[in-house]
Design an enzyme around this catalytic site. Structure first.
Site, short mmCIF file in Angstrom:
data_model
loop_
_atom_site.label_atom_id
_atom_site.label_comp_id
_atom_site.label_asym_id
_atom_site.label_seq_id
_atom_site.Cartn_x
_atom_site.Cartn_y
_atom_site.Cartn_z
N LYS A 5 0.74 -1.06 -0.10
CA LYS A 5 -0.12 -0.02 -0.01
C LYS A 5 0.81 1.42 -0.13
O LYS A 5 0.36 2.36 -0.09
CB LYS A 5 -0.98 0.15 0.90
CG LYS A 5 -2.16 -1.11 1.03
CD LYS A 5 -2.88 -1.07 2.36
CE LYS A 5 -3.98 -2.43 2.25
NZ LYS A 5 -3.31 -3.62 1.99
N LEU A 53 -2.52 -14.02 4.67
CA LEU A 53 -3.69 -14.80 4.92
C LEU A 53 -3.52 -15.18 6.51
O LEU A 53 -2.58 -15.23 6.69
CB LEU A 53 -3.74 -16.00 3.94
CG LEU A 53 -4.23 -15.94 2.68
CD1 LEU A 53 -3.84 -17.35 1.92
CD2 LEU A 53 -5.59 -15.46 2.60
#
Length: 621
Positions: A413, A453
């Site tokens: 990001k 995850l």
């Protein structure tokens, strides 16, 4: 009203033994009397003292054999073939004693009587035990949901016996793709080929398919799961035999599929030399040690023999949890590592400096950060203070105390950020690159990767929760994609990148192909035995997928590189990004201006400062 089965099951063990011994005594006496009566062809058989002595000795000897063979310690409902074998052995010994006692007492025991007695005793002693066990399993299996087992190997056989004896699931059949096993009977369960699944599902209506295969490669497992994901049944797995043997799991520990199975790719094994380089016999400090990435870094670091591990964490409970876990691991593996847990904020430079200096810290992994995009978007000043000034404080402390290696955990990001979280992480990268230009002992490294995850902020735990409560599953946009990686794999690559670093480098981890969040949601729904649907397209299915719209600062697609200038490294999963930097003077002015505006909570001014070419912050409207 309680059933007879419930009554006897809840009775005290001592009372059960008394009942069993009393029954066996009566059964042995009746078998002895009937054996003589059958031999003589008479209903009434007069017995003298010699015959009574012989029969009494046989009775006592048989009960003694049963006791020594553990028959009165065995639980009837769990009695298996070995226990029945003990009955045959005890009856054989009893028959021999009957024959010998008849000879020594000169009693009237015809030679054929011991043989007749043996047959009757097996029926009267073994028959009720088999009957009780069969009735118990018939009675209780009606309360247990049917399941199928996939895998007729050692793990599957182990699971079958555990489930048969347990109270949770009732196995009805085993499935295996090995044609040589088709038709075999394992513990009363027939082995079927996978092509028979539709027939088995219609016949037994199983609730779950339990995967009991652990001796295949990651690639083979992924192909198997891809095939099974189309079957209309919930799929779960069991621990491997190695985990069961080591105490990490038990045979009936049914659990959801490993989160890595949802990723669809196999991780590369770490390189031992790189894993050890900055850790072995060194004092290692992890900031944000209680977080998802920080705690996994701690686990990975511990197994490579550090001298000490310094856990630094703001959240007291998270620090307690990882501290307790690591102390248990240290005890289990008999490590000599010293564990030191420190509460504190990464914005407190004095606290950081004191810890690093007093413990002679040599390696720092800086994982502490605010990472939740919407929350940081609503708390801009605190996000900047923690992610930018917290990183600066850690780096200054590392320089002043002579830390050898300092690694920042960054994010995808940070590339062309559309939110404050990403912009703050990109600025943190630039801060370290600027400090790397100074003449100091510390080697600064940045490692940039995407989502992991199973982390606290991952969509996977959220989707599981939504599916279990019946939906809907919420996806922000049908086209949104993200890069994903397993937490252990990400931590290993961070450690290896740190070991390869030259001062000021930004490493980018190869995250594979990006995954559509919608596809991930559908895959999870299908693997949990349900069908997904979207109201706009269809209302046929079990779990609805709803689109909630992009959140503030959220992008449809994440990137790992700002430009196209990237180089490979000696590791196939680690690349080096060549990107623009800020010189020391410009950085000093920018940080000073940013600090002033944080003091006054001038959010608009903060956003303007972040909108420089090197950060390229472009907020979403």
């Amino acid at each position: 009203m309680r059933s007879p089965y419930s009554f006897f099951r809840s009775a005290e063990r001592k009372n059960k033994r008394i009942i069993t011994i009393a029954y066996d005594s009566i059964a042995i006496a009746i078998s002895l009397y009937l054996a003589i009566a059958i031999r003589l062809g008479a209903t009434f058989v007069p017995l003298g003292l010699d015959e009574v002595a012989s029969l009494g000795l046989t009775l006592v000897a048989t009960l003694y054999c049963f006791t020594k063979l553990g028959m009165y310690r065995a639980v009837l409902r769990y009695m298996m073939v070995p226990a029945l074998g003990n009955i045959f052995l005890a009856v054989l010994i009893s028959s021999l004693i009957l024959a010998l006692s008849g000879f020594f007492f000169q009693s009237f025991i015809p030679r054929s009587v011991p043989f007749i007695y043996a047959g009757l005793a097996v029926l009267t002693l073994g028959g009720p035990r088999i009957l009780i066990r069969s009735l118990f399993h018939y009675y209780y299996r009606r309360k247990k949901p049917n399941v199928l087992i996939y895998g007729a190997g050692a793990t599957g056989r182990n699971l079958a016996t555990s489930l048969i004896q347990g109270d949770e699931y009732h196995p009805v059949a085993i499935i295996d793709d090995d044609s040589l096993k088709d038709g075999n009977i394992i513990y009363g369960l027939r082995v079927h080929h996978s092509r028979d699944f539709a027939k088995l599902k219609s016949l037994y209506e199983p609730k779950k398919l339990l995967i009991a295969i652990n001796n295949i490669s990651k690639g083979e497992r992924l192909r198997l799961l891809d095939e099974l994901s189309h079957w209309p049944i919930e799929i779960q797995s069991v621990p491997s035999l190695e985990d069961i043997a080591s105490g990490k799991g038990n045979p009936t520990e049914i659990k959801d599929l490993d989160i890595g199975d949802l990723l669809g790719r196999a991780p590369i094994a770490p390189e031992p030399d790189l894993m050890r380089k900055n850790i072995e016999n060194k004092v290692v400090m992890i900031t944000g040690a209680g977080g998802s990435i920080g705690s996994e870094l701690c686990r990975q670091i511990l197994v490579h023999n550090p001298k000490s591990i310094i856990l630094f964490e703001l959240n007291e409970y998270n620090l307690y949890k990882i501290d307790q876990e690591l102390r248990a691991s240290i005890k289990r593996i008999k490590s000599s590592c010293t564990l030191i847990s420190c509460l504190g904020s990464v914005q407190n430079e004095n606290r950081l400096t004191n810890i690093m200096r007093s413990n002679n810290v040599e390696t720092v992994y800086h994982s502490a950060a605010y990472k939740h995009v919407p929350l940081v978007e609503e708390n801009i000043v605190e996000g900047i203070r923690n992610n930018v000034f917290g990183t600066l404080a850690c780096a200054r402390s590392a320089i002043s105390t002579g830390v050898e290696h300092f690694t920042l955990i960054s994010t995808d990001k940070a590339v062309r950020p559309t939110n404050i979280m990403g912009a703050s992480k990109r600025l943190a990268e630039l801060v370290l690159q600027s400090l790397a230009e100074k003449d100091c002992k510390t080697v600064f490294t940045m490692v940039r990767f995407g989502n992991v995850l199973g982390s606290s902020g991952s969509v996977v735990p959220l989707f599981k929760k939504q599916i279990r409560r019946g939906g809907p599953v919420t996806v922000t946009h049908p086209d949104i994609t993200r890069y994903f990686m397993l937490i252990p794999e990400a931590a290993q690559l961070v450690i290896q990148a740190s070991a390869m670093a030259k001062n000021g480098q930004v490493f980018v981890l190869d995250m594979g192909e990006p995954i559509k969040i919608l596809d991930l949601a559908k895959r999870m729904i299908h693997l949990m035995g349900m069908q997904s649907y979207e109201t706009e397209k269809s209302e046929i299915g079990d779990i609805e997928i709803q689109y909630t719209g992009l959140r503030p600062g959220e992008k449809l697609y994440e990137e790992l590189l700002i430009g196209e200038n990237v180089e490979g490294s000696t590791h196939p999963k680690i690349m080096v990004a060549q990107e623009d930097k800020l010189d020391t003077q410009r950085m000093s002015v920018l940080v000073s201006d940013l600090d002033d505006n944080c003091q006054t909570y001038d959010v608009d001014a903060i956003k303007n400062i972040l909108n420089i070419p090197e950060i390229n912050y472009k907020p979403t409207k």
